[in-house]
Design an enzyme around this catalytic site. Structure first.
Site, PDB file in Angstrom:
ATOM      1  N   HIS A  62      -2.026   5.347   4.680  1.00 39.63           N
ATOM      2  CA  HIS A  62      -3.477   5.145   4.807  1.00 39.63           C
ATOM      3  C   HIS A  62      -3.960   5.033   6.245  1.00 39.63           C
ATOM      4  O   HIS A  62      -5.157   4.948   6.504  1.00 39.63           O
ATOM      5  CB  HIS A  62      -3.946   3.949   3.964  1.00 39.63           C
ATOM      6  CG  HIS A  62      -3.584   2.604   4.480  1.00 39.63           C
ATOM      7  ND1 HIS A  62      -4.508   1.777   5.075  1.00 39.63           N
ATOM      8  CD2 HIS A  62      -2.427   1.918   4.474  1.00 39.63           C
ATOM      9  CE1 HIS A  62      -3.923   0.628   5.399  1.00 39.63           C
ATOM     10  NE2 HIS A  62      -2.660   0.690   5.039  1.00 39.63           N
TER      11      HIS A  62
ATOM     12  N   GLY B 267       3.427   0.910   4.334  1.00 43.31           N
ATOM     13  CA  GLY B 267       4.131   0.488   5.541  1.00 43.31           C
ATOM     14  C   GLY B 267       4.877  -0.818   5.328  1.00 43.31           C
ATOM     15  O   GLY B 267       6.025  -0.975   5.754  1.00 43.31           O
ATOM     16  N   THR B 268       4.238  -1.759   4.666  1.00 39.98           N
ATOM     17  CA  THR B 268       4.864  -3.074   4.471  1.00 39.98           C
ATOM     18  C   THR B 268       6.184  -2.931   3.719  1.00 39.98           C
ATOM     19  O   THR B 268       7.196  -3.520   4.114  1.00 39.98           O
ATOM     20  CB  THR B 268       3.898  -4.004   3.711  1.00 39.98           C
ATOM     21  OG1 THR B 268       2.745  -4.212   4.539  1.00 39.98           O
ATOM     22  CG2 THR B 268       4.543  -5.345   3.396  1.00 39.98           C
TER      23      THR B 268
ATOM     24  N   SER C  64       3.023   4.548   7.309  1.00 43.64           N
ATOM     25  CA  SER C  64       2.122   4.221   6.194  1.00 43.64           C
ATOM     26  C   SER C  64       1.090   5.328   6.035  1.00 43.64           C
ATOM     27  O   SER C  64       0.522   5.797   7.036  1.00 43.64           O
ATOM     28  CB  SER C  64       1.418   2.905   6.524  1.00 43.64           C
ATOM     29  OG  SER C  64       0.389   2.662   5.597  1.00 43.64           O
TER      30      SER C  64
ATOM     31  N   CYS D 177      -5.702 -12.158  10.531  1.00 41.36           N
ATOM     32  CA  CYS D 177      -5.770 -13.616  10.426  1.00 41.36           C
ATOM     33  C   CYS D 177      -6.661 -14.230  11.496  1.00 41.36           C
ATOM     34  O   CYS D 177      -7.047 -15.381  11.381  1.00 41.36           O
ATOM     35  CB  CYS D 177      -4.401 -14.255  10.443  1.00 41.36           C
ATOM     36  SG  CYS D 177      -3.127 -13.249  11.105  1.00 41.36           S
TER      37      CYS D 177
ATOM     38  N   GLN E 149       1.265   2.499  13.318  1.00 47.27           N
ATOM     39  CA  GLN E 149       0.075   2.841  14.121  1.00 47.27           C
ATOM     40  C   GLN E 149       0.294   4.086  14.968  1.00 47.27           C
ATOM     41  O   GLN E 149      -0.660   4.794  15.287  1.00 47.27           O
ATOM     42  CB  GLN E 149      -0.320   1.666  15.032  1.00 47.27           C
ATOM     43  CG  GLN E 149      -0.884   0.468  14.286  1.00 47.27           C
ATOM     44  CD  GLN E 149      -2.238   0.736  13.619  1.00 47.27           C
ATOM     45  OE1 GLN E 149      -2.962   1.666  13.961  1.00 47.27           O
ATOM     46  NE2 GLN E 149      -2.574  -0.081  12.628  1.00 47.27           N
TER      47      GLN E 149
ATOM     48  N   ASN F 294      -0.812  -2.769  16.769  1.00 48.02           N
ATOM     49  CA  ASN F 294      -2.048  -2.562  16.013  1.00 48.02           C
ATOM     50  C   ASN F 294      -3.245  -3.297  16.598  1.00 48.02           C
ATOM     51  O   ASN F 294      -4.381  -2.908  16.359  1.00 48.02           O
ATOM     52  CB  ASN F 294      -1.846  -2.982  14.553  1.00 48.02           C
ATOM     53  CG  ASN F 294      -1.132  -4.302  14.412  1.00 48.02           C
ATOM     54  OD1 ASN F 294      -0.023  -4.478  14.926  1.00 48.02           O
ATOM     55  ND2 ASN F 294      -1.752  -5.243  13.731  1.00 48.02           N
TER      56      ASN F 294
HETATM   57  N1  PLP Z   1       2.753  -2.212  10.757  1.00 47.23           N
HETATM   58  C1  PLP Z   1       1.660  -2.067  11.494  1.00 47.23           C
HETATM   59  C2  PLP Z   1       1.781  -1.921  12.983  1.00 47.23           C
HETATM   60  C3  PLP Z   1       0.395  -2.052  10.895  1.00 47.23           C
HETATM   61  O1  PLP Z   1      -0.701  -1.908  11.644  1.00 47.23           O
HETATM   62  C4  PLP Z   1       0.302  -2.181   9.480  1.00 47.23           C
HETATM   63  C5  PLP Z   1      -1.006  -2.215   8.791  1.00 47.23           C
HETATM   64  O2  PLP Z   1      -1.985  -2.652   9.331  1.00 47.23           O
HETATM   65  C6  PLP Z   1       1.492  -2.313   8.731  1.00 47.23           C
HETATM   66  C7  PLP Z   1       2.689  -2.321   9.409  1.00 47.23           C
HETATM   67  C8  PLP Z   1       1.468  -2.433   7.232  1.00 47.23           C
HETATM   68  O3  PLP Z   1       1.216  -1.201   6.595  1.00 47.23           O
HETATM   69  P1  PLP Z   1       0.587  -1.145   5.114  1.00 47.23           P
HETATM   70  O4  PLP Z   1      -0.847  -1.530   5.228  1.00 47.23           O
HETATM   71  O5  PLP Z   1       0.763   0.280   4.663  1.00 47.23           O
HETATM   72  O6  PLP Z   1       1.378  -2.077   4.262  1.00 47.23           O
END
Ligand code: PLP
Length: 379
Positions: free
Chosen positions: A199, A69-70, A197, A323, A177, A149
């Site tokens: 996972h 996702g990132t 994402s 965090c 999410q 999230n």
């Molecule tokens: N965006 C949201 C809303 C998320 O909850 C997360 C992960 O917790 C991400 C992006 C990032 O995804 P990834 O863990 O696959 O990098």
């Protein structure tokens, strides 16, 4: 153990692992290789892309596999902002994931973009009037998450998309999410680009995807062999792509039933916690909420203490924000909702999955009541 931290990550589904297995063993070819093994890998990658494209209501060429996702979010935000000539202004919200906020901050620091942050109300819904007022003729991109999230609040991105498109700009939606629970097709979300994402929906960590309309010029983050039509160089992770497609297929097959069933469990959990713990305060929207997330404040306790108490009683959950746990910094999401910084340190998020049972919910609510009681009696 009762695992109620599915918004953090989920186990890989057996069917997903089985779909991936051949590409980690016998059919290990590189899709760029010009021999039978390579051709077979290329065909399987193309088939995975076609399946995901269907999920997104997109063309196969509009789907880019990423490392998660990132990376999908980074590629969408930096790639679109740097690829379009429209201007150097970006609009977002204060409750986005760090992947979004930090990508945008990078564009501000290094490329001189101007950033407007649209306020959210007390339950985390974006102020649409404010948003309409912020989108300008030089707004290159608007980035809004489909569902949060930490608090589970769902946005009306279709309406946001209409506003954004009326102003001639582009909407990226972080659906990390939402995927598996809501329809994450580009059209349903009103988006030009959508990030997901693996996972979070039963595929492994380290795989994700960006669906982005092919008319968008996307400046790549990774340069090299020109894979993924130049949008993302690097030898493709065929097994992971196949796994992600399998997870998407499985989740869409049972989505309506699963969403309804899990939403009922979530509502039961909320009702039980509210009944058993008088100090509990639900965070986020009751009405516009992901089926999987129930998040609370327990004012007068410490979130970390409640989490420990829950774990001692066999329930694994989270503060909702990586965090916030164990740090002095309250969650920026809760602060954006107007939550008092001290109360924000008492947040606990339960995130359910299709494997969650009614007995799990009952046990989690009792464990929360006991954990909070133990902490308040200490005082
Ligand atoms: N965006 C949201 C809303 C998320 O909850 C997360 C992960 O917790 C991400 C992006 C990032 O995804 P990834 O863990 O696959 O990098």
């Amino acid at each position: 153990m009762i695992y109620l931290d599915n918004a953090a990550t989920t186990p890989v589904r057996r069917e997903v692992l089985e779909a991936m297995w051949p590409f980690l063993t016998g059919d290990f070819g590189n899709p760029s290789s010009h021999h039978a093994l390579g051709d077979a890998a290329a065909r399987s990658l193309a088939s995975a892309r076609a399946q995901l494209a269907e999920w997104f209501g997109a063309r196969p060429a509009e789907v880019t596999f990423t490392s998660g996702g990132t990376e999908a979010i980074n590629l969408a935000i930096k790639g679109i902002a740097l690829g379009q000539p429209r201007g150097r202004h970006i609009v977002t919200t204060p409750i986005e994931h760090e992947a979004t906020l930090e990508s945008i901050d990078f564009l501000r620091r290094v490329h001189g973009f101007e950033v407007s942050t649209v306020p959210v109300d007390a339950v985390g819904r974006v102020d649409l009037d404010a948003l309409a007022g912020q989108v300008r003729s030089d707004t290159t991109l608007v980035s809004v998450m489909a569902a949060n999230n930490e608090i589970g609040t769902v946005q009306d991105t279709a309406e946001i998309g209409e506003l954004v498109h009326a102003a001639g700009s582009v909407l990226h939606v972080d659906a990390v999410q939402a995927a598996g629970w809501l329809d994450v097709s580009l059209d349903a979300l009103g988006a030009d680009a959508v990030s997901i994402s693996g996972h979070k929906l039963g595929a492994p960590k380290g795989v994700g995807a960006l669906a982005a309309r092919s008319r968008l010029v996307i400046e790549p983050l990774l340069h090299g062999g020109g894979q993924e039509r130049g949008r993302r160089s690097g030898t493709e992770n065929v097994a992971a792509a196949v796994g992600l497609a399998a997870a998407a297929r499985l989740s869409s097959a049972g989505r309506a039933e699963a969403s309804g069933r899990v939403a009922a469990l979530r509502d039961d959990l909320i009702a039980r916690v509210e009944a058993a713990v008088p100090i509990a305060r639900l965070t986020g929207s009751r009405e516009h909420r992901l089926p999987s997330i129930a998040s609370f404040l327990f004012p007068g306790t410490s979130g970390e203490g409640v989490l420990l108490g829950l774990e001692e009683r066999g329930v694994v959950s989270s503060s909702g924000s990586a965090c916030a746990a164990g740090s002095d910094e309250p969650s920026p999401v809760l602060l954006a909702l107007g939550v008092d910084p001290v109360d924000a340190q008492t947040a606990v998020r339960f995130s359910l999955s299709t494997a969650t049972s009614a007995a799990d919910v009952e046990a989690a609510a009792s464990a929360a009541a006991e954990a909070v009681r133990a902490l308040t009696q200490l005082r």
